[in-house]
Design a protein around this motif. Structure first.
Motif, PDB file in Angstrom:
ATOM      1  N   ALA A  13       9.618  19.807 -81.550  1.00 26.43           N
ATOM      2  CA  ALA A  13       9.096  18.631 -82.251  1.00 26.43           C
ATOM      3  C   ALA A  13       8.531  19.021 -83.612  1.00 26.43           C
ATOM      4  N   ARG A  14       7.802  20.136 -83.654  1.00 31.48           N
ATOM      5  CA  ARG A  14       7.258  20.587 -84.939  1.00 31.48           C
ATOM      6  C   ARG A  14       8.385  20.918 -85.918  1.00 31.48           C
ATOM      7  N   GLU A  15       9.420  21.616 -85.429  1.00 36.02           N
ATOM      8  CA  GLU A  15      10.535  21.974 -86.302  1.00 36.02           C
ATOM      9  C   GLU A  15      11.257  20.733 -86.811  1.00 36.02           C
ATOM     10  N   ALA A  16      11.479  19.768 -85.915  1.00 34.57           N
ATOM     11  CA  ALA A  16      12.145  18.531 -86.332  1.00 34.57           C
ATOM     12  C   ALA A  16      11.317  17.803 -87.380  1.00 34.57           C
ATOM     13  N   ALA A  17       9.994  17.752 -87.176  1.00 32.02           N
ATOM     14  CA  ALA A  17       9.124  17.084 -88.142  1.00 32.02           C
ATOM     15  C   ALA A  17       9.146  17.792 -89.490  1.00 32.02           C
ATOM     16  N   GLN A  18       9.216  19.120 -89.473  1.00 33.04           N
ATOM     17  CA  GLN A  18       9.277  19.875 -90.725  1.00 33.04           C
ATOM     18  C   GLN A  18      10.572  19.588 -91.477  1.00 33.04           C
ATOM     19  N   LEU A  49      16.671  15.729 -80.062  1.00 35.34           N
ATOM     20  CA  LEU A  49      15.379  15.490 -80.692  1.00 35.34           C
ATOM     21  C   LEU A  49      15.549  15.066 -82.143  1.00 35.34           C
ATOM     22  N   TRP A  50      16.547  15.626 -82.829  1.00 30.77           N
ATOM     23  CA  TRP A  50      16.791  15.212 -84.211  1.00 30.77           C
ATOM     24  C   TRP A  50      17.183  13.737 -84.277  1.00 30.77           C
ATOM     25  N   GLN A  51      18.028  13.300 -83.347  1.00 31.42           N
ATOM     26  CA  GLN A  51      18.414  11.889 -83.321  1.00 31.42           C
ATOM     27  C   GLN A  51      17.211  11.004 -83.036  1.00 31.42           C
ATOM     28  N   LYS A  52      16.347  11.451 -82.118  1.00 27.61           N
ATOM     29  CA  LYS A  52      15.136  10.683 -81.816  1.00 27.61           C
ATOM     30  C   LYS A  52      14.213  10.644 -83.031  1.00 27.61           C
ATOM     31  N   ALA A  53      14.111  11.770 -83.742  1.00 26.92           N
ATOM     32  CA  ALA A  53      13.277  11.826 -84.935  1.00 26.92           C
ATOM     33  C   ALA A  53      13.789  10.862 -86.001  1.00 26.92           C
ATOM     34  N   THR A  55      15.467   8.140 -85.496  1.00 29.20           N
ATOM     35  CA  THR A  55      15.176   6.776 -85.044  1.00 29.20           C
ATOM     36  C   THR A  55      13.728   6.417 -85.325  1.00 29.20           C
ATOM     37  N   LEU A  56      12.808   7.345 -85.001  1.00 27.24           N
ATOM     38  CA  LEU A  56      11.397   7.099 -85.264  1.00 27.24           C
ATOM     39  C   LEU A  56      11.131   6.969 -86.763  1.00 27.24           C
ATOM     40  N   ARG A  57      11.834   7.775 -87.554  1.00 24.85           N
ATOM     41  CA  ARG A  57      11.647   7.711 -89.004  1.00 24.85           C
ATOM     42  C   ARG A  57      12.011   6.331 -89.533  1.00 24.85           C
ATOM     43  N   GLN A  58      13.070   5.741 -88.991  1.00 22.27           N
ATOM     44  CA  GLN A  58      13.465   4.405 -89.410  1.00 22.27           C
ATOM     45  C   GLN A  58      12.398   3.384 -89.062  1.00 22.27           C
ATOM     46  N   ARG A  59      11.767   3.563 -87.895  1.00 22.28           N
ATOM     47  CA  ARG A  59      10.718   2.634 -87.494  1.00 22.28           C
ATOM     48  C   ARG A  59       9.526   2.697 -88.438  1.00 22.28           C
ATOM     49  N   PHE A  60       9.232   3.886 -88.990  1.00 24.34           N
ATOM     50  CA  PHE A  60       8.074   4.060 -89.857  1.00 24.34           C
ATOM     51  C   PHE A  60       8.453   4.002 -91.338  1.00 24.34           C
ATOM     52  N   ALA A  61       9.678   3.576 -91.609  1.00 27.21           N
ATOM     53  CA  ALA A  61      10.157   3.589 -92.985  1.00 27.21           C
ATOM     54  C   ALA A  61       9.442   2.574 -93.857  1.00 27.21           C
ATOM     55  N   GLN A  62       8.972   1.474 -93.261  1.00 32.56           N
ATOM     56  CA  GLN A  62       8.341   0.409 -94.055  1.00 32.56           C
ATOM     57  C   GLN A  62       6.876   0.730 -94.335  1.00 32.56           C
ATOM     58  N   VAL A  63       6.655   1.720 -95.169  1.00 34.58           N
ATOM     59  CA  VAL A  63       5.288   2.079 -95.546  1.00 34.58           C
ATOM     60  C   VAL A  63       4.761   1.035 -96.531  1.00 34.58           C
ATOM     61  N   PRO A  64       3.546   0.477 -96.329  1.00 28.10           N
ATOM     62  CA  PRO A  64       3.008  -0.519 -97.252  1.00 28.10           C
ATOM     63  C   PRO A  64       3.034  -0.028 -98.690  1.00 28.10           C
ATOM     64  N   ALA A  65       3.488  -0.885 -99.605  1.00 26.14           N
ATOM     65  CA  ALA A  65       3.643  -0.482-100.995  1.00 26.14           C
ATOM     66  C   ALA A  65       2.329  -0.001-101.600  1.00 26.14           C
ATOM     67  N   SER A  66       1.211  -0.631-101.191  1.00 25.23           N
ATOM     68  CA  SER A  66      -0.090  -0.264-101.764  1.00 25.23           C
ATOM     69  C   SER A  66      -0.451   1.182-101.481  1.00 25.23           C
ATOM     70  N   GLY A  99       8.052  14.393 -79.018  1.00 28.62           N
ATOM     71  CA  GLY A  99       8.652  15.611 -78.493  1.00 28.62           C
ATOM     72  C   GLY A  99       7.896  16.130 -77.290  1.00 28.62           C
ATOM     73  N   TYR A 100       6.558  15.995 -77.311  1.00 26.12           N
ATOM     74  CA  TYR A 100       5.744  16.465 -76.198  1.00 26.12           C
ATOM     75  C   TYR A 100       6.025  15.655 -74.940  1.00 26.12           C
ATOM     76  N   ARG A 101       6.192  14.324 -75.116  1.00 27.19           N
ATOM     77  CA  ARG A 101       6.355  13.459 -73.963  1.00 27.19           C
ATOM     78  C   ARG A 101       7.811  13.082 -73.720  1.00 27.19           C
ATOM     79  N   GLN A 102       8.720  13.655 -74.489  1.00 26.00           N
ATOM     80  CA  GLN A 102      10.106  13.250 -74.367  1.00 26.00           C
ATOM     81  C   GLN A 102      10.643  13.574 -72.981  1.00 26.00           C
ATOM     82  N   LEU A 103      11.629  12.804 -72.572  1.00 28.25           N
ATOM     83  CA  LEU A 103      12.303  13.103 -71.327  1.00 28.25           C
ATOM     84  C   LEU A 103      12.989  14.452 -71.458  1.00 28.25           C
ATOM     85  N   PRO A 104      13.072  15.232 -70.379  1.00 31.69           N
ATOM     86  CA  PRO A 104      13.788  16.487 -70.443  1.00 31.69           C
ATOM     87  C   PRO A 104      15.263  16.257 -70.756  1.00 31.69           C
TER      88      PRO A 104
END
Length: 315
Positions: A13-18, A49-53, A55-66, A99-104
């Protein structure tokens, strides 16, 4: 191939986040792109995990403009680079926790699976109604007249019109026109029968049959803890969490199964008595109800990092 352990999952998870933060900081050069591709190709777990990352990145893509405009609109290239990395780091916490709680890996490959907080109902070929609870996975074997199911992880309920075998890590269940629930726990599988009969065969121990209204723990060496329960009481299959004069800590541990992220609480609130019926589809509302009815305060660091502390009424 073996599934990654908890420590390995955290490292992945750390490597994917990096990699994700590096990608967000700007276009990868040829060497970086090649290195990322090599990292993804190391194993199925890396790619999953990369595919999951992503997907999560897309969910958090809408960062408030401010949040971003003040820095991103400035011409300073170094400030732009730092801000982009900060936005990448903002994704690090949910990804690392995922990544910590991901399904095996075995669960990623399963025929049916659910994510944390998700429940799913499926009608099988033999007429069996299968429900998967949060973070669960199963494999199916219904070929050539076989009626077999493997619980890979989590918790399921089954309403079967005929004979059905369920393979678990601790042994095998044989159901005869039965309704049952099977939940993996640290010390074995909790099996609850609400209709029909279910035979429990441990991996290395004597067989035992449960009747409707009974539950027991199927462990590798024995079936233990046979007891009666209210088979008519609604539960997670109906999307409900029901507690009757139970400690708050017990409710929170159950609630934690349905929430992605971190849920923590002060030991001072652990034994507060709770009675109520809660809708599992809205865990934030459950926390709000607890704060309104008990001397506790709910603190949101983020949507995925929540803590409960004592209110003024606790000495």
């Amino acid at each position: 191939m073996t599934s990654p352990g908890r420590g390995d999952a955290r490292q992945l998870a750390r490597e994917a986040a990096q990699w994700l933060a590096l990608q967000d900081a700007g276009p990868l050069d040829a060497d970086q792109a090649r290195a990322l591709q090599q990292w993804r190709a190391r194993s199925d777990a890396h790619e999953a995990l990369w595919q999951k990352a992503q997907t999560l990145r897309q969910r958090f893509a809408q960062v408030p403009a401010s949040v971003a405009v003040a820095c991103l609109d400035r011409p300073d290239p170094e400030r732009r680079r730092v801000m982009r990395q900060m936005l990448g780091v903002a994704v690090l916490a949910p990804i690392a926790w995922a990544g910590y709680r991901q399904l095996p890996l075995s669960s990623w490959r399963a025929d049916l699976r659910t994510a944390t907080g998700e429940r799913r109902a499926v009608a099988l070929a033999d007429g069996t109604r299968l429900q998967l609870n949060t973070a669960s996975a199963v494999n199916l074997d219904f070929a050539e007249g076989h009626h077999r199911l493997q619980l890979v992880q989590g918790e399921i309920s089954l309403d079967s019109p005929g004979q059905l075998w369920v393979q678990t890590r601790d042994g095998v269940l044989q159901a005869e026109a039965a309704s049952l629930c099977v939940r993996e726990q640290t010390q074995g599988c909790l099996v609850s029968v609400s209709r029909g009969r279910v035979s429990l065969q441990p991996l290395a121990g004597p067989r035992l049959q449960l009747q409707a209204g009974q539950r027991a723990t199927l462990a590798p060496a024995a079936v233990t803890g046979v007891q009666a329960f209210d088979a008519q009481l609604p539960g997670w299959q109906q999307g409900l969490l029901i507690v009757d004069d139970r400690p708050l800590g017990e409710l929170l541990r159950e609630l934690d199964r349905y929430r992605p992220g971190v849920l923590r609480w002060d030991s001072a609130v652990e034994r507060l008595p709770v009675t109520g019926t809660f809708q599992l589809d809205d865990t934030d509302r459950i926390l709000a109800l607890l704060a309104a009815s008990l001397p506790v305060q709910v603190h949101y660091r983020t949507r995925y990092w929540v803590s409960l502390t004592p209110g003024k009424k606790i000495a």
